[in-house]
Design an enzyme around this catalytic site. Structure first.
Site, PDB file in Angstrom:
ATOM      1  N   TRP A 161      32.144  34.972   1.481  1.00 24.56           N
ATOM      2  CA  TRP A 161      30.503  34.341   2.013  1.00 24.56           C
ATOM      3  C   TRP A 161      31.834  32.710   0.822  1.00 24.56           C
ATOM      4  CZ3 TRP A 161      28.457  36.521   4.351  1.00 24.56           C
ATOM      5  CH2 TRP A 161      26.531  36.272   5.142  1.00 24.56           C
ATOM      6  N   ASP A 162      29.697  32.608   0.540  1.00 26.32           N
ATOM      7  CA  ASP A 162      30.152  31.641  -0.228  1.00 26.32           C
ATOM      8  C   ASP A 162      30.515  31.772  -1.423  1.00 26.32           C
ATOM      9  OD1 ASP A 162      27.695  31.743  -0.339  1.00 26.32           O
ATOM     10  OD2 ASP A 162      26.327  29.756   0.031  1.00 26.32           O
ATOM     11  N   TRP A 163      30.418  32.420  -2.204  1.00 22.56           N
ATOM     12  CA  TRP A 163      30.925  33.109  -3.178  1.00 22.56           C
ATOM     13  C   TRP A 163      32.286  34.458  -3.180  1.00 22.56           C
ATOM     14  CZ3 TRP A 163      30.432  37.823  -2.563  1.00 22.56           C
ATOM     15  CH2 TRP A 163      29.193  38.155  -2.209  1.00 22.56           C
TER      16      TRP A 163
ATOM     17  N   GLU B  42      17.565  36.932   5.721  1.00 21.88           N
ATOM     18  CA  GLU B  42      17.881  35.467   6.529  1.00 21.88           C
ATOM     19  C   GLU B  42      18.118  35.296   7.804  1.00 21.88           C
ATOM     20  OE1 GLU B  42      20.518  32.663   3.817  1.00 21.88           O
ATOM     21  OE2 GLU B  42      18.887  32.863   2.576  1.00 21.88           O
TER      22      GLU B  42
ATOM     23  N   GLU C  27      14.765  33.637  -4.136  1.00 22.92           N
ATOM     24  CA  GLU C  27      16.132  33.402  -3.820  1.00 22.92           C
ATOM     25  C   GLU C  27      16.286  32.142  -4.513  1.00 22.92           C
ATOM     26  OE1 GLU C  27      19.315  33.194  -1.598  1.00 22.92           O
ATOM     27  OE2 GLU C  27      19.401  35.374  -1.259  1.00 22.92           O
TER      28      GLU C  27
HETATM   29  C1  BMA Z   1      21.413  32.257  -0.262  1.00 16.55           C
HETATM   30  C2  BMA Z   1      21.996  33.887  -0.097  1.00 16.55           C
HETATM   31  C3  BMA Z   1      23.504  33.996   0.438  1.00 16.55           C
HETATM   32  C4  BMA Z   1      23.987  32.462  -0.485  1.00 16.55           C
HETATM   33  C5  BMA Z   1      23.435  32.194  -1.433  1.00 16.55           C
HETATM   34  C6  BMA Z   1      23.728  31.274  -1.792  1.00 16.55           C
HETATM   35  O1  BMA Z   1      21.031  31.500   1.342  1.00 16.55           O
HETATM   36  O2  BMA Z   1      21.150  35.244   0.971  1.00 16.55           O
HETATM   37  O3  BMA Z   1      23.923  34.439   1.801  1.00 16.55           O
HETATM   38  O4  BMA Z   1      25.444  33.041  -1.161  1.00 16.55           O
HETATM   39  O5  BMA Z   1      22.005  31.602  -0.492  1.00 16.55           O
HETATM   40  O6  BMA Z   1      23.569  29.902  -0.681  1.00 16.55           O
END
Ligand code: BMA
Length: 853
Positions: free
Chosen positions: A169-171, A436, A533
């Protein structure tokens, strides 16, 4: 997972006694044998043989035998990719009494696989290879095929029902593990077995009465219906009820509905900050025929939840907020991701540290994000106990998914199991279909050819609406369901489940990220109904990074620093955002400079998320240009899966970043917040209290080179209304500065509430210029006297972003990252594991903004 039969293999690598087949439970007709323990483990060509713990996985088994190093260290995520590309076989011999004829594994009948010799083996094909095969065999591509290169991950994760973030994932890293990661047992019975039992409560408005709904799921071997008597007792509600029930053959469920006397006073379960998390012990006993007694004890809770979407005067669109027990609640919190790539390393102690940190930071809610896992029972029990409301995604994220029958069948089994397992928990207040994925189609993330769009739209509707939603509505009427996050709620439904713009701030929840614009500019933030988020990245502290790296890695431009960053451009984005307001680290010692850079990223993140969250809290009670009435702020993200840069406020291992200390203040039940609009300073008060409360506001102006305020004033009494936000002070900045003979560059503003003459809550501050332009900000001389876990800071000048760090000593400070304007301040350290004053003294390091340049 494949379950295969094989003759008993000679266990040549039999270094240890296999300890399994332990009798866990025995009554007249059900015997439960745990198969947890050491299993033999080998790779597909048997060139590697070892033992592995169950629950567990291949990586942790190999690590515990010293066959590999810690997969989190250095570049090991790349070095160990081969482990997930190979297949692995777990096998076990166990002893059961000869009278056992039938066995089941997670409702899958494996009788035919259990040989007379009581040997079982479970063959895992590589998840990566399996997903690839499924995708090749699919008649059309389902995007995205692969994650971005920067994530160093694996492809086609959307074809396999496995933690979506386990392919990277991006983290997070890519560790698509194989193994038996939860408990495994044999349940043997020849009459009937209670497979699940769930307990829900609801308030019946028509009779003004609480009801308890008990739902057992029985698997009955008997060919005829069984007569049983069920007895339900809740001693503290004087409830003692019994009646006859019929248990039908096969697998089936029925409801037992019990009304609570109107005379009973029922204590409710409340979110953190709103009241107690009261619950009641309950026992449920089934006397089945003359042969079998099944008894379960549990704790039941009473609370209602409603998602309110209704017109707002002066604003187009609809509200979007939660009412718990009839009270509208602003959700304050963050987003939860899996606590480790290797779930066998997560135990209830680790979960408790993380979830305790949630309530210690005055949060009342978490969103269990859809790219992770359905968490362990312990997780939800802790959330019940601590009053943490859980917004629960189903596990689909940032992708399109197939909707073929084989896929839907596995999803339906998954969803059915999870709802049965989880619906008893009062903490869960909403189910959400995915993360998403509506937005992915609506905003065309994957550049879908227009001819194909309808195909993906239909896949989406089949999966989330016709399958998952149907199941939720059928199985759980006690909490709302939304199809996606972000969603426009009712508007999404009106638009046939796919809104043109799921990010529309007039409806539902939104996700918003912007790393480029100056985060101090509150005008750049959207004003949504619910911010589920938003966030900024930072690096973990040096002590956390040092655990998995070597001295040659300790520079911001090293290969390692680059490798660990999974979000394209992330390292630069942090520096660029920081450079808008802070000077760059200048220390001539490269390692000190690296440490200061990590610190600076945390300063930037803490301040950005503070400003953005305060903006959302200020928006709770107002409509500006048709937008507002914001009722939730869940920043991205609470925790980390490994030691790497991310949006988290808590590092892997539990250490609080600066942001988490800030969250404690910006989520306080009564908080203050300031902003400027055309030279006018506005200060707001926000309250989650159930009563209006009277305060005064104290305002102090400090010049950067003195601890003596150059101006101070206290207002008259004013009221901050219960559950609302509103302005409590307004003043033109230039007039204020003139009055105290200061300038924007040489002064800073501090403000706080007073109640009955005492300081109420924490002090807040307002920078009148960027700290990088501040005149007179001196290197402060902070000395420390230490008592039993109390640090007394003696300070000579105002100091910004004062950061106390005790390395890897487990615990947290009472406050950190603050603006220090007192000469003498006491900061407490709360330990999570035993430590000593000497250890703390040795480890303590203090950094302030002025120390880094
Ligand atoms: C959001 C989350 C993750 C991701 C975060 C940071 O969209 O749902 O998918 O880690 O952004 O990019």
């Amino acid at each position: 997972m494949a379950i295969g039969w094989a003759p008993v293999l000679p266990l040549l690598w039999g270094l240890l006694q296999i300890t399994s087949g332990n009798l866990l439970q025995h009554n007249s007709t059900v015997q439960v044998y745990s198969l947890n323990g050491k299993w033999a483990l080998r790779n597909s060509n048997s060139s590697i043989k070892l033992y592995g713990d169950v629950p567990g996985c291949v990586h942790t088994a190999m690590f515990s035998w010293g066959l590999i190093k810690d997969p989190y260290i250095s570049f090991n995520d790349i070095a160990y990719k081969w482990i997930s590309h190979d297949g692995w076989i777990y096998s076990n011999e166990f002893t059961l009494p000869p009278n056992i004829r039938c066995a089941s594994y997670n409702t899958t009948d494996i009788t035919k696989y259990v040989s007379e010799n009581n040997y079982v083996e479970i063959k895992f094909q590589s998840a990566v290879e399996w997903a690839k095969e499924k995708s090749i065999n699919h008649s059309y591509g389902i995007p995205p095929k692969c994650p971005p290169d920067v994530q160093k991950g694996e492809c086609h994760v959307n074809f396999i029902r496995k933690a979506q973030c386990s392919f990277s994932w991006d983290w997070g890293p890519s560790f698509p593990t194989q193994g038996i990661w939860r408990e495994i047992r044999i349940e043997a019975y020849n009459l009937v077995n209670l497979e699940y039992i769930s307990y829900m409560t609801a308030f019946d408005n028509s009779t003004s009465q609480w009801i308890i709904i008990i739902e057992p799921v029985f698997d009955t071997i008997a060919e005829k219906p069984l007569e049983a008597r069920v007895a339900v007792k809740v001693p503290n509600l004087y409830l003692d009820h019994s009646h006859d029930v019929i248990i039908a053959p096969g697998e089936g469920t029925f409801e037992i509905i019990i009304k609570i006397s109107k005379n009973a006073s029922v204590n409710l379960w409340w979110p953190n900050g709103y009241g107690m998390q009261s619950g009641y012990n309950m026992s449920v006993t089934f006397n089945i025929g003359t042969e079998q007694v099944i008894q379960k004890t549990t704790k039941i809770y009473f609370r209602t939840v409603e998602l309110i979407e209704e017109p707002i005067s002066g604003s187009p669109g609809l509200s979007f907020y939660m009412k718990i027990n009839g009270v509208p609640i602003f959700l304050k919190g963050s987003n939860w991701i899996p606590a480790d790539s290797f779930q066998d390393r997560v135990n209830s102690d680790k979960l408790r540290v993380l979830l305790r940190s949630v309530v210690d930071a005055n949060m009342n809610a978490l969103r269990v994000w859809g790219g992770g896992i359905y968490e362990s029972d312990d997780f939800y029990s802790l959330c019940n106990e601590l009053g943490i409301m859980v917004w629960h995604d189903f596990m689909f994220a940032c992708s399109l998914y197939p909707s073929d029958d084989w896929f839907l069948d596995t999803v339906k089994a998954e969803v059915t199991h999870q709802i049965r397992r989880l619906k008893s928990h009062p903490c869960i207040i909403v189910w959400s279909g995915n993360n998403e994925n509506e937005a992915a189609i609506a905003s065309d993330w994957f550049s879908i050819p227009s001819a194909m769009r309808e195909v993906y739209v239909q896949d989406y509707i089949t999966l989330y609406i016709k399958s998952i939603r149907e199941l939720v509505l059928k199985m759980d009427g006690t909490r709302p369901f939304i199809a996606s996050s972000p969603t426009n709620g009712k508007e999404t439904i009106k638009e046939n489940w796919l809104s043109k713009d799921p990010y529309d701030n007039h409806y539902g929840d939104t996700h918003y990220y912007n790393y480029v614009t100056d985060c101090w500019d509150w005008k750049s933030y959207p004003r949504p109904r619910f911010a589920s988020e938003y966030g900024f990245q930072s690096w973990p502290s040096f002590s956390t990074i040092a655990q998995i790296s070597s001295p040659e890695d300790w520079s911001y431009t090293s290969n390692f620093t680059e490798h660990r960053q999974h979000h394209a451009g992330g390292n630069m984005q942090m520096i660029d955002q920081a450079s808008l307001h802070y000077n760059s680290p200048m220390n001539s010692d490269p390692i000190r400079k690296f440490q200061d850079t990590l610190y600076l990223t945390q300063v930037m993140q803490a301040q950005c998320v503070k400003l953005q969250t305060e903006f959302y809290r200020r928006s709770q009670s107002e409509i500006v240009n048709g937008l507002g009435f914001t009722m939730g702020a869940l920043y991205w993200q609470l925790n980390d899966i490994w030691q790497a840069p991310s949006w988290s406020s808590i590092e892997y291992g539990g250490k609080w970043k600066m942001l988490h200390y800030y969250a404690k203040n910006f989520f306080a039940p009564v908080a203050t917040s300031s902003f400027e609009d055309n030279d006018i300073l506005h200060i707001y008060g926000v309250s989650d209290l159930s009563k209006d409360c009277s305060f005064k506001l104290a305002l102090e102006v400090y010049k950067w080179d003195s601890l003596v305020p150059t101006y101070e004033t206290v207002t008259e009494d004013f009221i901050i209304k219960s559950q609302s936000s509103g302005q409590i002070y307004q003043e033109t900045v230039s007039e204020l500065l003139q009055r105290c003979n200061s300038t924007r560059l040489n002064a800073v503003l501090v403000y706080y509430l007073l109640h009955d003459g005492e300081i109420y809550g924490s002090k807040n501050w307002h920078f009148l210029s960027s700290p990088k332009e501040a005149e007179g900000l001196l290197k402060s001389n902070i000395t420390v006297n230490q008592g039993t876990y109390v640090f007394t800071l003696i300070n000579s000048y105002p100091a910004a972003f004062v950061w106390l760090d005790v390395g890897n000593i487990a615990g947290r400070f009472s406050d950190n990252g603050f603006l220090l304007i007192e000469h003498k301040t006491a900061i407490y350290f709360y330990t999570w594991k035993p430590t000593t004053v000497a250890e703390l003294e040795k480890a303590l390091h203090i950094t302030t903004l002025r120390d880094i340049y």
